[in-house]
Structures are given as structure tokens and as C-alpha cells.
Design a protein around this motif. Structure first.
Motif, short mmCIF file in Angstrom:
data_model
loop_
_atom_site.label_atom_id
_atom_site.label_comp_id
_atom_site.label_asym_id
_atom_site.label_seq_id
_atom_site.Cartn_x
_atom_site.Cartn_y
_atom_site.Cartn_z
N GLU A 43 9.55 12.59 6.36
CA GLU A 43 10.23 11.72 5.42
C GLU A 43 9.44 10.42 5.32
O GLU A 43 9.16 9.78 6.35
CB GLU A 43 11.67 11.43 5.86
N ASP A 44 9.06 10.00 4.10
CA ASP A 44 8.31 8.76 3.97
C ASP A 44 9.25 7.56 3.98
O ASP A 44 10.47 7.69 4.07
CB ASP A 44 7.41 8.79 2.73
N ARG A 45 8.68 6.37 3.89
CA ARG A 45 9.47 5.14 4.03
C ARG A 45 10.41 4.91 2.85
O ARG A 45 11.30 4.06 2.93
CB ARG A 45 8.55 3.93 4.22
N HIS A 46 10.23 5.66 1.77
CA HIS A 46 11.14 5.57 0.63
C HIS A 46 12.24 6.62 0.67
O HIS A 46 13.06 6.68 -0.24
CB HIS A 46 10.36 5.70 -0.68
N GLY A 47 12.24 7.47 1.69
CA GLY A 47 13.26 8.49 1.81
C GLY A 47 12.91 9.81 1.13
O GLY A 47 13.75 10.70 1.07
N ASN A 48 11.67 9.95 0.63
CA ASN A 48 11.25 11.21 0.04
C ASN A 48 10.79 12.17 1.14
O ASN A 48 10.19 11.74 2.13
CB ASN A 48 10.09 10.99 -0.93
N LEU A 49 11.04 13.44 0.96
CA LEU A 49 10.56 14.47 1.89
C LEU A 49 9.26 15.06 1.35
O LEU A 49 9.15 15.39 0.17
CB LEU A 49 11.59 15.58 2.06
N HIS B 100 15.10 12.71 -4.96
CA HIS B 100 16.24 12.59 -5.88
C HIS B 100 16.54 13.91 -6.59
O HIS B 100 16.76 13.94 -7.80
CB HIS B 100 15.99 11.48 -6.89
N GLY B 101 16.53 14.99 -5.83
CA GLY B 101 16.86 16.28 -6.38
C GLY B 101 15.76 16.95 -7.16
O GLY B 101 15.97 18.01 -7.76
N ASP C 296 0.81 6.97 7.35
CA ASP C 296 0.20 5.99 8.24
C ASP C 296 0.89 4.63 8.13
O ASP C 296 1.86 4.46 7.38
CB ASP C 296 -1.31 5.88 8.00
N ASN C 297 0.38 3.67 8.88
CA ASN C 297 1.01 2.35 8.95
C ASN C 297 0.99 1.62 7.62
O ASN C 297 1.80 0.70 7.40
CB ASN C 297 0.31 1.50 10.01
N GLU C 298 0.07 1.98 6.73
CA GLU C 298 -0.04 1.33 5.43
C GLU C 298 0.73 2.06 4.33
O GLU C 298 0.75 1.62 3.19
CB GLU C 298 -1.52 1.20 5.02
N GLY C 299 1.32 3.21 4.67
CA GLY C 299 2.08 3.95 3.69
C GLY C 299 1.32 5.03 2.97
O GLY C 299 1.87 5.72 2.11
N SER C 300 0.02 5.21 3.30
CA SER C 300 -0.72 6.34 2.75
C SER C 300 -0.27 7.62 3.44
O SER C 300 0.19 7.60 4.58
CB SER C 300 -2.23 6.15 2.94
N LEU C 301 -0.45 8.74 2.75
CA LEU C 301 -0.12 10.04 3.33
C LEU C 301 -1.40 10.80 3.62
O LEU C 301 -2.35 10.77 2.83
CB LEU C 301 0.77 10.84 2.38
N TYR D 198 0.79 -1.21 0.00
CA TYR D 198 0.00 0.00 0.00
C TYR D 198 0.84 1.28 0.00
O TYR D 198 0.30 2.36 -0.18
CB TYR D 198 -0.94 0.01 1.21
N ALA D 199 2.14 1.18 0.24
CA ALA D 199 2.97 2.38 0.28
C ALA D 199 2.96 3.07 -1.08
O ALA D 199 2.82 2.44 -2.13
CB ALA D 199 4.41 2.01 0.67
N LEU D 200 3.08 4.40 -1.06
CA LEU D 200 3.06 5.16 -2.31
C LEU D 200 4.27 4.80 -3.17
O LEU D 200 5.41 4.80 -2.70
CB LEU D 200 3.08 6.65 -2.00
N ASP D 201 4.01 4.50 -4.43
CA ASP D 201 5.08 4.20 -5.38
C ASP D 201 5.89 5.47 -5.61
O ASP D 201 5.37 6.47 -6.14
CB ASP D 201 4.46 3.71 -6.69
N PRO D 202 7.16 5.50 -5.24
CA PRO D 202 7.94 6.73 -5.35
C PRO D 202 8.25 7.14 -6.79
O PRO D 202 8.70 8.26 -7.03
CB PRO D 202 9.23 6.40 -4.59
N HIS D 203 8.02 6.25 -7.75
CA HIS D 203 8.32 6.56 -9.15
C HIS D 203 7.17 7.29 -9.84
O HIS D 203 7.33 7.76 -10.96
CB HIS D 203 8.65 5.28 -9.91
N LYS D 204 6.01 7.37 -9.19
CA LYS D 204 4.89 8.06 -9.80
C LYS D 204 5.00 9.56 -9.60
O LYS D 204 5.58 10.03 -8.62
CB LYS D 204 3.57 7.55 -9.20
N ARG D 205 4.41 10.29 -10.52
CA ARG D 205 4.29 11.73 -10.33
C ARG D 205 3.30 12.00 -9.20
O ARG D 205 2.41 11.20 -8.92
CB ARG D 205 3.82 12.40 -11.62
#
Length: 403
Positions: A269-275, A289-290, A314-319, A28-35
Motif C-alpha cells: 500500500e503506498d502513502r496515498h492508500g493505493n494498493l 478508489h475501486g 522508497d523514502n521519496e515515494g517512488s515505486l 516526489y511521491a507518485l501523484d495518485p490522480h495520474k494514470r
């Protein structure tokens, strides 16, 4: 007999919880590769059961409940219904204006209120502590629970330390840069960072108050997994603090988007390291990633304004985002949209293919060719150069080009 039917029920239950705890958050975590425009957006407002649309804080407790701080009281959300706790039904709560929420090791919630001091909620009743008990001021902006169980309250007239029923207060006379505390954070080493509405930043380490000179008002603090402390300031600037030194978040990124709004109210900071940043007036920002991406009313946020004060993963990775637009949830989805919000000249594609580099190539009936890479969009207009003639088909060529 079916072999699956012979599985011990207790083992099956155990395996289910292993799957839920370990694998479900990854699903359920947000895919960091999506816009930032490609996630599902759910908006909760007063029409869905909230007491009002202007929200001050969003928080998840150890049991999984979502709690929201509002000017009308404390709200619990179980994923289906909103339940309001206010002083009309709970006299132990002295103010309905909930600005911040924290949780201690025993599962009690601690509330920072605007005018009613700090309150502890054990799930049944509220217990309030105010200036008559020694609190520095009854208007409390921030509250945290330290790793040693100490309650820290940032008020409009200094910092209060609460333990075993006793308060100890710190002001500019004790070395603070200012008395109006706007941000509080304890890092993984137990150092307490204090940001205030005046210039500068303080750190309490090993019982000593250290001043860190800054020409900005500190409005938000968080810690990256790398150990760096991230600072959001009213000037729309993001800095990092490590090994006693201040740095720009990314010296190679000019952050023109960040300069365009008055100040950052919360950073996580999310679980993928994005701010992720919530701003006053200019919506939600993601730094990955800049690259900086922004989500606001003008590029697809389905709300009436772009003012956000509090963020939560949250615990499922939603923001979750709380602000004047209600409660916003960003969730991942199975389908990825490429339309006008992602930079396309039109939402009506005629043909599509993927090239050898993994780019999505879309041909339009009248808008020409658009190529979507991971972080960029290139529109080539009507390459046929004849009105009314569009692109009927696209075929990748062996040399990396397109037919």
C-alpha cells in the motif's frame, strides 16, 4: 548586509533537513490522480551494472540504500552504482541465491537464501545459520524481523523462530496448514500471518497457532493503514482479513483484470492508500478508489516481459519493482502525457482545451475528438463526417458543451 546572510549556519542546516524529511517526500511521491502509464519509468538491467536481469527482491534499508536479491548474490544500489556481495568474496555467505531481505533494529540485514539457510550481514561480514544450527530447512522463502526482535524464517519445511542463537520450529504437526511457507507478515498488533503453498492461512497470536481455512495458496501479505490484512493468492484473487473474517477487497468491483493472471507475488500500500500488485506474467496492477489499472509490456512497459516478484515504495515515494525484467522505478514527473497508451486514437493532436468539468478535450486532424476525464477516455471518431477534414479548434460552451 543582506538579511539572509545573517541566518545562523546551524539553523540553515536544520531547516534544510526539516524540508528534506517533511516536504521532499510529498514532492516526489507518485501523484495518485495520474494514470499508471503517465509516470516516468526507469529500467535498470545488467547493462547498468546488475549481475543479471532476473531479480527476486527489492528492499530499502534504514540508511536509504536499495538492496536487491538475485541468484548471483546480494546487490547494493546507492542511486549511481551497483555493488555485488557474493560468496566468492564473502565466505560467510553460503548461497548466492537471495530470495528475501529484512533489517533488524541494529541495522543488520537478514537474508533468506535458496539452499544456504539464513545469513546476517552487518555491513562487513556475513554470518550464516542453517540446519546444523537448528533451522527447519536450508531453502528459505521468506524472512522478517518481528517488533520484538525475533527473526522468523519461512522455509520449505516449516516455520523457524530464531532468538538468542536458538531455533524453534513449527510444522503441520504444530498446527500449520502446510510446511512450504510462501508468505510471512507481522501486523501492527504483533500477530504473525503465515501463508503457504497448501490451502489455508495461519495466524500466531499470543503464542497460539490459529488456522484460517482458505481454498487458495497464499502468495503475498500486507497491512493497510486501516488495519486490514490484504491477501494475494495464486488464483489472482485479493482478499482482506479483519476482525477474524475474510472479505473480498472490493465487493462492488469484479476485478476482471486480476482473474487473467496466475498469481500475485507481492502487494504493498503506498502513502496515498493505493494498493500495488506485482504479478506473474501480467505486469503491475494498481487498485485505487475501486478502479484497477495495469502496466505491462503491451501497454507501454519498456521491458521484455511482465513478470514481477517484489515491490517497494522508497523514502521519496517512488515505486520499485523487481522481477525477470530487471529493476523498474516509477517516478512522478512535471508533465502529463495523453497519447495512445492512455487510450487516444492517435499521438498527434491538432487542438486542445479544458472543459468546465476539468476534462481534457483533444481534436485530431483525422481521428476526430477525444475527451479525457480522470478515469475514462471517450473517442468520438471523425465527427465532421468528411474524409480529410479534421478539428482545427475546440472552444468550451457556457452550457458545458463544446464548439
Amino acid at each position: 548586509m543582506n538579511r539572509l546572510s545573517t541566518i545562523n549556519p546551524r539553523l540553515a542546516t536544520f531547516l534544510f533537513f526539516v524540508f528534506y524529511i517533511i516536504l521532499a517526500p510529498q514532492l516526489y511521491a507518485l501523484d495518485p490522480h495520474k494514470r499508471i502509464t503517465q509516470y516516468d519509468i526507469k529500467v535498470y538491467t545488467a547493462k547498468d551494472g546488475l549481475p543479471m536481469n532476473s531479480l527476486k527482491k527489492v528492499f530499502q534499508d534504514s540508511r536509504g540504500y536499495i538492496w536487491i536479491g538475485t541468484q548471483e548474490g546480494l546487490v547494493r544500489f546507492d542511486g549511481v552504482e551497483f555493488m555485488l556481495y557474493d560468496k566468492s568474496k564473502h565466505p560467510g555467505l553460503k548461497s548466492n541465491f537471495i530470495l528475501d531481505i529484512a533489517e533488524d533494529a541494529n541495522g543488520n540485514l537478514w537474508l533468506a537464501t535458496g539452499g544456504g539457510g539464513i545469513s546476517r550481514f552487518d555491513g562487513f561480514k556475513f554470518t550464516t545459520y542453517d540446519t546444523t544450527d537448528g533451522l527447519a530447512h536450508n531453502f528459505v522463502n521468506k524472512i522478517i524481523v518481528g517488533k520484538d526482535g525475533i527473526i522468523w524464517a519461512g522455509t520449505q519445511n516449516g516455520l523457524s523462530r530464531f532468538r538468542n542463537g536458538q531455533f524453534i520450529n513449527y510444522t503441520i504437526d504444530d498446527g500449520l496448514c502446510g510446511n512450504n511457507i510462501q508468505a510471512l507478515f507481522e501486523d501492527s498488533d504483533g500477530n504473525l500471518f503465515i501463508g503457504n503453498s497448501g490451502s489455508g492461512l495461519n495466524m500466531i497470536t499470543n503464542g497460539s497457532i490459529i488456522e484460517i481455512n482458505l481454498p487458495y495458496n497464499i502468495s503475498s501479505l500486507c497491512e493497510k493503514r486501516s488495519g486490514e490484512i490484504v491477501l494475494g493468492v495464486e488464483a489472482g484473487i485479493i482478499l482482506t482479513f479483519r476482525k477474524g473474517m475474510l472479505y473480498n477487497l472490493d465487493p462492488n468491483a469484479p476485478f476482471p483484470e486480476f482473474r487473467n493472471f496466475s498469481y500475485i507475488r507481492d502487494i504493498i500500500e503506498d502513502r496515498h492508500g493505493n494498493l500495488w500488485c506485482g504479478s506473474v506474467q501480467n505486469g503491475i496492477f494498481r487498485y485505487s478508489h475501486g478502479r484497477v489499472d495495469r502496466l505491462a509490456v503491451e501497454n507501454g512497459l519498456p521491458t521484455h516481459n511482465s513478470h514481477f516478484l517484489s515491490l517497494l515504495e522508497d523514502n521519496e515515494g517512488s515505486l520499485w519493482f523487481a522481477g525477470d525484467a530487471g529493476l523498474i522505478q516509477l517516478k512522478d514527473n512535471k508533465f502529463i502525457s495523453y497519447g495512445k497508451l492512455e487510450g487516444s486514437p492517435s499521438s498527434f493532436g491538432h487542438t486542445v482545451c479544458e472543459d468546465q468539468s476539468g476534462n481534457i478535450c483533444v481534436g485530431f486532424r483525422e481521428s476526430g475528438l477525444t475527451i479525457f476525464s480522470q478515469y475514462s477516455v471517450k473517442n468520438f471518431g471523425n465527427i465532421c463526417k468528411r474524409p480529410g477534414i479534421g478539428i482545427a479548434a475546440i472552444i468550451p460552451a457556457h452550457d458545458g458543451g463544446l464548439w
